[in-house]
Enzyme design. Structure first.
Site, PDB file in Angstrom:
ATOM      1  N   GLY A   7       8.229  -0.374   0.442  1.00 31.05           N
ATOM      2  CA  GLY A   7       7.910  -0.300   1.714  1.00 31.05           C
ATOM      3  C   GLY A   7       8.473  -1.670   2.467  1.00 31.05           C
ATOM      4  O   GLY A   7       9.412  -2.119   2.343  1.00 31.05           O
ATOM      5  N   ALA A   8       8.109  -1.684   3.672  1.00 34.98           N
ATOM      6  CA  ALA A   8       8.614  -2.753   4.633  1.00 34.98           C
ATOM      7  C   ALA A   8       7.681  -2.952   5.652  1.00 34.98           C
ATOM      8  O   ALA A   8       6.849  -2.426   6.053  1.00 34.98           O
ATOM      9  CB  ALA A   8       9.929  -2.155   5.364  1.00 34.98           C
ATOM     10  N   ASP A   9       7.843  -4.033   6.349  1.00 39.18           N
ATOM     11  CA  ASP A   9       7.132  -4.832   7.423  1.00 39.18           C
ATOM     12  C   ASP A   9       7.443  -4.409   8.987  1.00 39.18           C
ATOM     13  O   ASP A   9       6.768  -3.793   9.693  1.00 39.18           O
ATOM     14  CB  ASP A   9       6.761  -6.019   7.267  1.00 39.18           C
ATOM     15  CG  ASP A   9       6.024  -6.387   5.773  1.00 39.18           C
ATOM     16  OD1 ASP A   9       4.782  -5.887   5.627  1.00 39.18           O
ATOM     17  OD2 ASP A   9       6.473  -7.156   5.264  1.00 39.18           O
ATOM     18  N   LYS A  67       6.110   1.093  12.151  1.00 42.89           N
ATOM     19  CA  LYS A  67       7.300  -0.283  11.668  1.00 42.89           C
ATOM     20  C   LYS A  67       8.493  -0.406  12.355  1.00 42.89           C
ATOM     21  O   LYS A  67       9.275  -1.001  12.117  1.00 42.89           O
ATOM     22  CB  LYS A  67       6.935  -0.307  10.361  1.00 42.89           C
ATOM     23  CG  LYS A  67       5.572  -0.716   9.761  1.00 42.89           C
ATOM     24  CD  LYS A  67       5.624  -0.664   8.227  1.00 42.89           C
ATOM     25  CE  LYS A  67       4.125  -1.089   7.985  1.00 42.89           C
ATOM     26  NZ  LYS A  67       4.105  -0.784   6.334  1.00 42.89           N
ATOM     27  N   SER A  81       0.869  -1.287  -0.025  1.00 44.08           N
ATOM     28  CA  SER A  81      -0.066  -0.029  -0.092  1.00 44.08           C
ATOM     29  C   SER A  81       0.967   1.137  -0.036  1.00 44.08           C
ATOM     30  O   SER A  81       0.537   2.016  -0.536  1.00 44.08           O
ATOM     31  CB  SER A  81      -0.867   0.002   1.207  1.00 44.08           C
ATOM     32  OG  SER A  81      -0.228  -0.183   2.257  1.00 44.08           O
ATOM     33  N   THR A  82       1.889   1.367   0.734  1.00 47.97           N
ATOM     34  CA  THR A  82       2.872   2.404   0.589  1.00 47.97           C
ATOM     35  C   THR A  82       3.392   2.854  -0.577  1.00 47.97           C
ATOM     36  O   THR A  82       3.655   3.862  -1.147  1.00 47.97           O
ATOM     37  CB  THR A  82       3.979   2.241   1.760  1.00 47.97           C
ATOM     38  OG1 THR A  82       3.606   1.639   3.056  1.00 47.97           O
ATOM     39  CG2 THR A  82       4.464   3.644   1.940  1.00 47.97           C
ATOM     40  N   GLU A  96      11.309  -8.278  -4.862  1.00 44.68           N
ATOM     41  CA  GLU A  96      11.672  -7.110  -4.202  1.00 44.68           C
ATOM     42  C   GLU A  96      13.426  -7.225  -3.650  1.00 44.68           C
ATOM     43  O   GLU A  96      13.816  -6.192  -3.931  1.00 44.68           O
ATOM     44  CB  GLU A  96      10.756  -7.024  -2.855  1.00 44.68           C
ATOM     45  CG  GLU A  96       9.590  -6.611  -2.992  1.00 44.68           C
ATOM     46  CD  GLU A  96       8.407  -6.519  -1.934  1.00 44.68           C
ATOM     47  OE1 GLU A  96       7.444  -5.834  -2.005  1.00 44.68           O
ATOM     48  OE2 GLU A  96       8.940  -7.112  -1.079  1.00 44.68           O
TER      49      GLU A  96
END
Ligand code: 5RP
Length: 262
Positions: free
Chosen positions: A90-92, A129, A35-36, A111
């Site tokens: 992005g990242a988690d 995060k 989403s980012t 990725e």
């Protein structure tokens, strides 16, 4: 318009919008997934239409490729681009050294290939995060479908020898069926609680036959843009070793134009 976005979406929008300013004319750019990253893709599309920005873009998933084409980006494969100037994704989870957990969206393999084929990787994220130790977010590990139960058992066995708190792994599902990645593989999500040595764990996991790649990104990213719900973004740059921090402000009302002029 901004009242339609949740605070988290506003933070993600701010991070993506700030990071998009790093993209310059003529660049070859890797586009993340999630989403980012989707905000980034929309913002780059807006810059292409408004400024005539010329870039070629390599997506990390079929989803990102479809969105990129929709907003008018010149989407090519990594084979065509060969090497990239910059990847933004992005990242988690991320820690102080910018080690990451990625793959919540299932695109970790592409990725990681795209990020490591880039001169520079910028992470875009909201502040929630950031963690002291990676591992609260389940670590995604991409495995080939053949013999996946044996691979799962071996992965759990080797976790006993490394510095983690938990050892349980779960096959990611999509309804009643296993989730299948863009490469036709499965994903195991590892509930580790806390990862003491991300680099060692990454190396050990990739030794297991059947494991294709894991979602630990260590020594790949050296810049992070952290977005906040009020439109502020914080850039942390670790390229020179010690973190250098700067701030910028994004006009959240401009978020509406991203949709209006599509
Ligand atoms: C996809 C990823 C994403 O970058 C990660 O899951 C973060 O997603 P979002 O921006 O939706 O929070 O690694 O494989």
């Amino acid at each position: 318009m901004t009242e339609l976005l949740t605070p988290i979406d506003q933070a993600k929008y701010a991070a993506a919008h700030c990071a998009a300013d790093f993209v310059k004319d003529g660049m070859r750019v890797g586009l993340g997934t999630g989403s980012t990253a989707a905000w980034l893709v929309r913002r780059l599309g807006q810059r292409v239409r408004a400024e005539g920005l010329r870039i070629i873009a390599v997506p990390t998933s079929a989803r990102t490729a479809a969105l990129g084409r929709e907003v008018g980006l010149n989407i090519v494969t990594l084979e065509e681009a060969r090497w990239l100037d910059l990847t933004i994704d992005g990242a988690d989870e991320f820690d102080a050294e910018l080690a990451l957990i990625k793959g919540g969206g299932g695109a970790l393999l592409h990725e990681k290939i795209v990020a490591t084929a880039s001169d520079q990787m910028i992470v875009i994220t909201d502040a929630a995060k950031e963690v002291k130790h990676l591992g609260a977010f389940p670590l995604p590990v991409e495995v080939i479908p053949f013999g996946w139960q044996a691979t799962k058992a071996l992965v759990e066995e080797i976790l006993a020898a490394v510095d983690v708190l938990g050892r349980k792994s779960t096959l990611r599902m999509n309804g009643a069926n296993p989730y299948v990645t863009d490469e036709g593989n499965y994903i195991l999500d590892l509930a580790l609680g806390r990862i003491g040595n991300p680099q060692q764990l990454s190396l050990v996991l990739n030794q297991v036959p059947g494991v294709v790649e894991n979602g630990l990104f260590v020594d790949i990213a050296d810049q992070v843009v952290i977005g906040h719900a009020d439109g502020k973004c914080e850039l942390r740059d670790l390229t020179s070793g010690a973190p250098e921090t700067s701030f910028a402000q994004v006009d959240l009302d401009a978020a509406q134009n991203i949709f209006r002029d599509l």
